[in-house]
Scaffold this active site. Structure first.
Site, PDB file in Angstrom:
ATOM      1  N   SER A  96      -1.583   6.129   5.197  1.00  0.00           N
ATOM      2  CA  SER A  96      -2.814   6.944   4.715  1.00  0.00           C
ATOM      3  C   SER A  96      -3.546   5.908   3.959  1.00  0.00           C
ATOM      4  CB  SER A  96      -2.239   8.011   3.524  1.00  0.00           C
ATOM      5  OG  SER A  96      -1.361   8.612   4.226  1.00  0.00           O
ATOM      6  N   LYS A 172      -7.228  13.288   5.816  1.00  0.00           N
ATOM      7  CA  LYS A 172      -5.792  13.070   5.117  1.00  0.00           C
ATOM      8  C   LYS A 172      -6.148  12.938   3.513  1.00  0.00           C
ATOM      9  CE  LYS A 172      -1.697  11.930   4.054  1.00  0.00           C
ATOM     10  NZ  LYS A 172      -0.587  13.045   4.252  1.00  0.00           N
ATOM     11  N   LYS A 240      -2.224   6.402  -5.168  1.00  0.00           N
ATOM     12  CA  LYS A 240      -3.249   5.837  -4.291  1.00  0.00           C
ATOM     13  C   LYS A 240      -3.872   6.608  -3.512  1.00  0.00           C
ATOM     14  CE  LYS A 240      -1.153   5.518  -0.284  1.00  0.00           C
ATOM     15  NZ  LYS A 240      -0.935   5.660   0.919  1.00  0.00           N
TER      16      LYS A 240
HETATM   17  N1  NAP Z   1       6.681   9.836   2.517  1.00  0.00           N
HETATM   18  C1  NAP Z   1       5.891  10.812   2.562  1.00  0.00           C
HETATM   19  O1  NAP Z   1       6.319  11.894   2.512  1.00  0.00           O
HETATM   20  C2  NAP Z   1       4.765  10.472   3.221  1.00  0.00           C
HETATM   21  C3  NAP Z   1       3.860  11.672   3.870  1.00  0.00           C
HETATM   22  C4  NAP Z   1       2.856  11.619   4.679  1.00  0.00           C
HETATM   23  C5  NAP Z   1       2.384  10.354   4.548  1.00  0.00           C
HETATM   24  N2  NAP Z   1       2.875   9.234   4.286  1.00  0.00           N
HETATM   25  C6  NAP Z   1       2.057   7.784   3.919  1.00  0.00           C
HETATM   26  O2  NAP Z   1       2.874   7.183   5.337  1.00  0.00           O
HETATM   27  C7  NAP Z   1       2.898   5.646   4.833  1.00  0.00           C
HETATM   28  C8  NAP Z   1       4.271   5.266   4.536  1.00  0.00           C
HETATM   29  O3  NAP Z   1       4.949   5.916   3.596  1.00  0.00           O
HETATM   30  P1  NAP Z   1       6.419   5.797   3.330  1.00  0.00           P
HETATM   31  O4  NAP Z   1       6.782   6.989   2.576  1.00  0.00           O
HETATM   32  O5  NAP Z   1       7.194   5.635   4.598  1.00  0.00           O
HETATM   33  O6  NAP Z   1       6.631   4.560   2.461  1.00  0.00           O
HETATM   34  P2  NAP Z   1       7.719   3.302   2.233  1.00  0.00           P
HETATM   35  O7  NAP Z   1       9.162   4.202   2.657  1.00  0.00           O
HETATM   36  O8  NAP Z   1       7.336   2.941   1.021  1.00  0.00           O
HETATM   37  O9  NAP Z   1       7.571   2.443   3.446  1.00  0.00           O
HETATM   38  C9  NAP Z   1       6.266   1.528   3.307  1.00  0.00           C
HETATM   39  C10 NAP Z   1       6.308   0.720   4.491  1.00  0.00           C
HETATM   40  O10 NAP Z   1       5.106  -0.317   4.478  1.00  0.00           O
HETATM   41  C11 NAP Z   1       5.569  -1.579   4.277  1.00  0.00           C
HETATM   42  N3  NAP Z   1       4.810  -2.372   3.718  1.00  0.00           N
HETATM   43  C12 NAP Z   1       4.160  -2.150   2.383  1.00  0.00           C
HETATM   44  N4  NAP Z   1       3.607  -3.078   2.037  1.00  0.00           N
HETATM   45  C13 NAP Z   1       3.564  -4.253   2.959  1.00  0.00           C
HETATM   46  C14 NAP Z   1       2.838  -5.275   3.182  1.00  0.00           C
HETATM   47  N5  NAP Z   1       2.004  -5.913   2.209  1.00  0.00           N
HETATM   48  N6  NAP Z   1       3.133  -6.005   4.125  1.00  0.00           N
HETATM   49  C15 NAP Z   1       3.632  -5.318   5.449  1.00  0.00           C
HETATM   50  N7  NAP Z   1       4.473  -4.225   5.177  1.00  0.00           N
HETATM   51  C16 NAP Z   1       4.323  -3.672   4.026  1.00  0.00           C
HETATM   52  C17 NAP Z   1       7.070  -1.629   3.771  1.00  0.00           C
HETATM   53  O11 NAP Z   1       7.861  -2.582   4.206  1.00  0.00           O
HETATM   54  P3  NAP Z   1       9.027  -2.748   3.396  1.00  0.00           P
HETATM   55  O12 NAP Z   1      10.416  -2.256   3.967  1.00  0.00           O
HETATM   56  O13 NAP Z   1       9.354  -4.232   3.635  1.00  0.00           O
HETATM   57  O14 NAP Z   1       8.965  -2.340   1.982  1.00  0.00           O
HETATM   58  C18 NAP Z   1       7.499  -0.161   4.565  1.00  0.00           C
HETATM   59  O15 NAP Z   1       7.888  -0.271   5.955  1.00  0.00           O
HETATM   60  C19 NAP Z   1       1.958   5.754   3.377  1.00  0.00           C
HETATM   61  O16 NAP Z   1       0.712   5.256   3.768  1.00  0.00           O
HETATM   62  C20 NAP Z   1       2.163   7.050   3.016  1.00  0.00           C
HETATM   63  O17 NAP Z   1       1.149   7.324   1.921  1.00  0.00           O
HETATM   64  C21 NAP Z   1       4.048   9.320   3.503  1.00  0.00           C
END
Ligand code: NAP
Length: 300
Positions: A96, A172, A240
């Protein structure tokens, strides 16, 4: 079956990547923190040492990282996807991120002969695990058509928003402003019910029917009562998304009063050190303002 690359093995990406592997695709993965990919590698995925090497070994690369900066880094940065890309590679960015960043990345990808879709998702880690996400996609029809079988592995609802990049990420933000405001509203209801001496479970019960019914109550209400703020969708990520929605509204001259208040409460939760907790922890900010406590014991 295709050669698929997956970058970003976080709460969401881990389940999405697993579905693609289980669907029989050849999967190559990279994550900044290598350990998080260990289970996938044990299940048969290949590990690559950089996003560039992922791109070299794939026909389609999916990225699922936190925000605009992270997407730009893994795609356009040193040893990023574009460095390993060849003509005709398809890039699907599923994070997102801000629509203007989607457009910017799509432009840079296009210069390298890479076709891009922005394809953020709705749902949560459990929904991702069930393969029932919602996906909203911006980008050319023929690229969307080529990627539809991939989306079908991950999603229960697939919406091609339009042929322009940034259309998926725009929708989104619109989706998430509803969620952010709804979680804030549910928090207010919980805190007021506590203060008024009503069992918060009864708020969940009565709002399961009638016009006040909301997914925010269904998914977050029970967690609020249990005080389970373990991350599903983090405060940082909701903040964010509402920040980006407010920027988008400014671009179009639209007022978003309820979104702005919800964003401000999230900022307060972040200032209290709750950024990594689930965004339903905004309830604790309201509890503090009202000098009350909804119920239950802190989850250890
Ligand atoms: N969780 C939900 O319910 C949900 C629902 C819909 C959409 N989303 C969206 O989906 C996306 C991922 O969310 P998530 O919940 O899976 O978050 P998350 O568990 O925090 O995972 C984030 C991922 O991004 C990586 N990352 C962050 N900064 C980085 C960087 N500078 N360089 C390389 N890798 C980086 C992290 O790597 P590390 O493992 O090394 O930290 C991890 O693999 C976000 O945009 C979020 O808004 C989430």
């Amino acid at each position: 079956m295709q050669r698929i690359g997956f970058i970003g093995i976080g709460l969401m990406g881990s389940h999405m990547a697993r579905h693609l592997l289980e669907a029989g695709h050849t999967l190559t993965v990279w994550n900044r923190t290598k350990d998080k990919a260990a289970a996938l590698v044990s299940a048969g995925a290949q590990w690559a040492e950089s996003p560039k090497l992922v791109a070299e070994s794939a026909d389609v690369v999916l990225t699922m990282v936190t925000d605009s900066k992270a997407s730009e880094e893994v795609i356009c940065g040193p040893a990023g996807v574009l460095e390993g890309a060849r003509d005709g590679l398809i890039l699907i960015d599923m994070g997102s991120i801000a629509p203007e960043m989607s457009r910017s990345i799509a432009g840079r990808a296009g210069e390298r002969g890479v076709h891009m879709l922005d394809a953020p998702v709705t749902g949560n880690p459990k929904v991702a695990e069930a393969g029932k996400l919602g996906i909203m996609i911006g980008g050319p029809q023929e690229v969307f058509d080529a990627c539809l079988p991939i989306f079908e592995v991950l999603a229960a609802k697939i919406v091609h928003v339009g042929e322009k990049n940034g259309m998926g990420t725009t929708l989104k933000l619109i989706n998430n402003l509803i969620l952010g405001v709804a979680i804030e509203a549910v928090s207010e209801a919980m805190v007021l019910s506590a203060k008024a001496g009503i069992d918060p479970q009864k708020v969940i019960d009565i709002t399961s029917v009638g016009g006040a019914r909301t997914g925010a109550m269904e998914t977050r209400g029970p967690r609020m009562i249990k005080r389970d703020f373990s991350p599903g969708f983090s405060t940082d990520n909701m903040y964010k998304d509402l920040s980006s929605a407010i920027d988008l509204a400014a671009e179009f001259g639209v007022s978003l009063p309820a979104t702005t208040i919800s964003w401000d409460i999230l900022r307060s939760a972040k200032a209290r050190g709750l950024g990594k907790m689930d965004s339903c922890c905004v309830m604790t900010v309201l509890e503090e303002l009202a000098q009350t406590r909804v119920s239950g014991a802190e989850k250890s």
